[in-house]
Design an enzyme around this catalytic site. Sequence first.
Site, PDB file in Angstrom:
ATOM      1  N   ASP A 212       0.133   1.292   6.049  1.00 32.54           N
ATOM      2  CA  ASP A 212      -1.150   0.733   5.644  1.00 32.54           C
ATOM      3  C   ASP A 212      -1.682   1.624   4.530  1.00 32.54           C
ATOM      4  OD1 ASP A 212      -3.770   0.032   5.274  1.00 32.54           O
ATOM      5  OD2 ASP A 212      -4.219  -0.240   7.398  1.00 32.54           O
TER       6      ASP A 212
ATOM      7  N   PHE B 253      -7.253   2.890  11.573  1.00 29.27           N
ATOM      8  CA  PHE B 253      -8.069   1.722  11.260  1.00 29.27           C
ATOM      9  C   PHE B 253      -7.222   0.767  10.436  1.00 29.27           C
ATOM     10  CE2 PHE B 253     -10.941  -0.873   8.746  1.00 29.27           C
ATOM     11  CZ  PHE B 253     -11.751  -1.387   9.733  1.00 29.27           C
TER      12      PHE B 253
ATOM     13  N   LYS C 167      -8.112  -3.158  -1.054  1.00 24.76           N
ATOM     14  CA  LYS C 167      -9.135  -2.348  -1.714  1.00 24.76           C
ATOM     15  C   LYS C 167      -8.967  -2.203  -3.240  1.00 24.76           C
ATOM     16  CE  LYS C 167     -11.302  -0.306   2.191  1.00 24.76           C
ATOM     17  NZ  LYS C 167     -10.664  -0.127   3.482  1.00 24.76           N
TER      18      LYS C 167
HETATM   19  C1  PLP Z   1     -10.401  -1.027   4.649  1.00 23.90           C
HETATM   20  C2  PLP Z   1      -9.158  -0.886   5.421  1.00 23.90           C
HETATM   21  C3  PLP Z   1      -8.611  -1.964   6.135  1.00 23.90           C
HETATM   22  C4  PLP Z   1      -9.298  -3.305   6.271  1.00 23.90           C
HETATM   23  O1  PLP Z   1      -9.529  -3.934   5.056  1.00 23.90           O
HETATM   24  P1  PLP Z   1     -10.548  -5.200   5.011  1.00 23.90           P
HETATM   25  O2  PLP Z   1     -10.461  -5.650   3.592  1.00 23.90           O
HETATM   26  O3  PLP Z   1     -11.883  -4.687   5.413  1.00 23.90           O
HETATM   27  O4  PLP Z   1     -10.030  -6.197   5.962  1.00 23.90           O
HETATM   28  C5  PLP Z   1      -7.412  -1.765   6.783  1.00 23.90           C
HETATM   29  N1  PLP Z   1      -6.775  -0.589   6.730  1.00 23.90           N
HETATM   30  C6  PLP Z   1      -7.262   0.474   6.052  1.00 23.90           C
HETATM   31  C7  PLP Z   1      -6.498   1.753   6.016  1.00 23.90           C
HETATM   32  C8  PLP Z   1      -8.476   0.369   5.388  1.00 23.90           C
HETATM   33  O5  PLP Z   1      -8.979   1.423   4.745  1.00 23.90           O
END
Ligand code: PLP
Length: 398
Positions: free
Chosen positions: A214, A129, A243
Site C-alpha cells: 500500500d 491503515f 493520493k
Molecule cells: C489514505 C490512505 C488510504 C485510503 O485512501 P482513501 O482515498 O481515503 O480511500 C489507504 N492506505 C493508505 C496507506 C493511506 O494513506
Amino acid sequence: MITPLLPTYSRADIAFERGEGPYLYSTTGERFLDFGGGIAVNVLGYTHPHLVAALTAQAGKLWHTSNLYRVPGQEQLAERLVGATFADTVFFGNSGAEAVECSIKMARKYHAARGEPQCYRLITVEGAFHGRTLATIAAGGQKKYLEGFGPKVEGFDQVPFGDHEALKRAIGPETAGILIEPIQGEGGIRPLGWDYLRELRALCDEHGLLLVLDEIQTGFGRTGKLFAHEWAGITPDIMAIAKGLGGGFPVGACLATERAAAGMTSGTHGSTFGGNPLAMAVGNAVLDIVLAPGFLEHVNRIANYLRQQLSMIADKHRSIIEDVRGEGLMLGLKCKVANTDVVNALRERGLLSVGAGDNIVRLLPPLIIDETQVREAIAIINDACGALAYQPAKDAAK
Ligand SMILES: *Cc1c(COP(=O)(O)O)cnc(C)c1O
C-alpha cells in the site's frame, strides 16, 4: 440535531477559498503554509499551472464515457506507469480504498486461478491503515474503525508491527500474501525498515505468497523515490496507489505484474468512474512533472534540509518533541505533549500539519516547497514549541 453534512469528521473551524503553490488562503483572508498537503495529496501544491491547464483543456472536451469504450488517457497513463515501475498492468479507480480493494481481490484471484482458492488470507500488521470500506477496515484491523459495522470481513490475519517471528508464524496453508505499507502513515510515520521489506520479499518468494504494498501515502515522490519500495531495491507483486497520483483530483490505481494479475480477466472487476478522462488528464500531467529530470533530486535535497532543521528544533525543545522520523517529505514529529495541541498551535501561527497515531504530528508538504518555505515553517514550529513549553510559566508571570 444532526447537521445537513453527516458529522463523521471533527473539523477545524476554517474554510479555504483558494490556494497557490504551498499556500492556502482562508475565507477570512488568512494565509497558511500547508505542510499537511491535503494529507499527502497535493504533491505539486495548489493551482499548479500545468495541472490547471491539463484539467481545463480536458473539461472542454469530454468528462466521462464509461469503461464500455477505450479511454485514451487511461491507456497513456497506464503505459507510463508501467514504464516507470515494476508493473505490467494497471487498474484505475477513484480512491485509495478502491485501489486496496482491487489489490485484495487480485491477490485472492491469483491463487484461485492457480487452482488454490483456499489461499485467500492476507497478513497485515498492527497500526496499518488501508481505507474505510468494509474490506479495508478489516485489513487495517483497527478496532475504532471496525466497531459497530457488523462482522469483520474474513481473511485478514494481523501481527504486531515489527514482529518478524509472529509474521512467519502467521503464514499458513490459506495465506495468499502480505499487505503492508512501507512506512505507516496514519499509524504514525512508522517505517518498516528497508532491510525488513527485503526480508518480506524473500519470505513471499519462499512461500509462494504475493507481496502487496500500500503505497497510497508513500508514493509519488513523497519519500524521495517515485515509490518507497525502490529504497529497498525490491519490487512488490501488487501495489495500491492514490493520493499524490491525481495531485488533488480523486483517482487511485492498482498496479501489478502480469503474473499477479493473471486471474483478473474480463468481467472480474470494474468501476463506473474509474479512470475518468478528467482524472487521467490530471494524472498524466502530475507524472509529467514528477518524472521530469531533477524533480526527485529536489525532493531529496529539500527533505534533507527540512530534516536537519527539524532535528535542531527537536534538540532545542526536548520537552515538546521527542523524535523526528520518516523519509523524504513524509515526516513525523513524535510529541511529548498531545499532538493535537501541537497541530493547533501550528495552525494558530499559520502552518498546517496533520495528526497521526502514536502521538505524531505529520509533515507532508507539497514536494515543490523551497528553502524559504522550510525556514518559514521552522520559525513557526520553533515559536509554537516555545509557547507550548513556557505557557504555564508565562501565565504565572502575568
Ligand atoms: C489514505 C490512505 C488510504 C485510503 O485512501 P482513501 O482515498 O481515503 O480511500 C489507504 N492506505 C493508505 C496507506 C493511506 O494513506
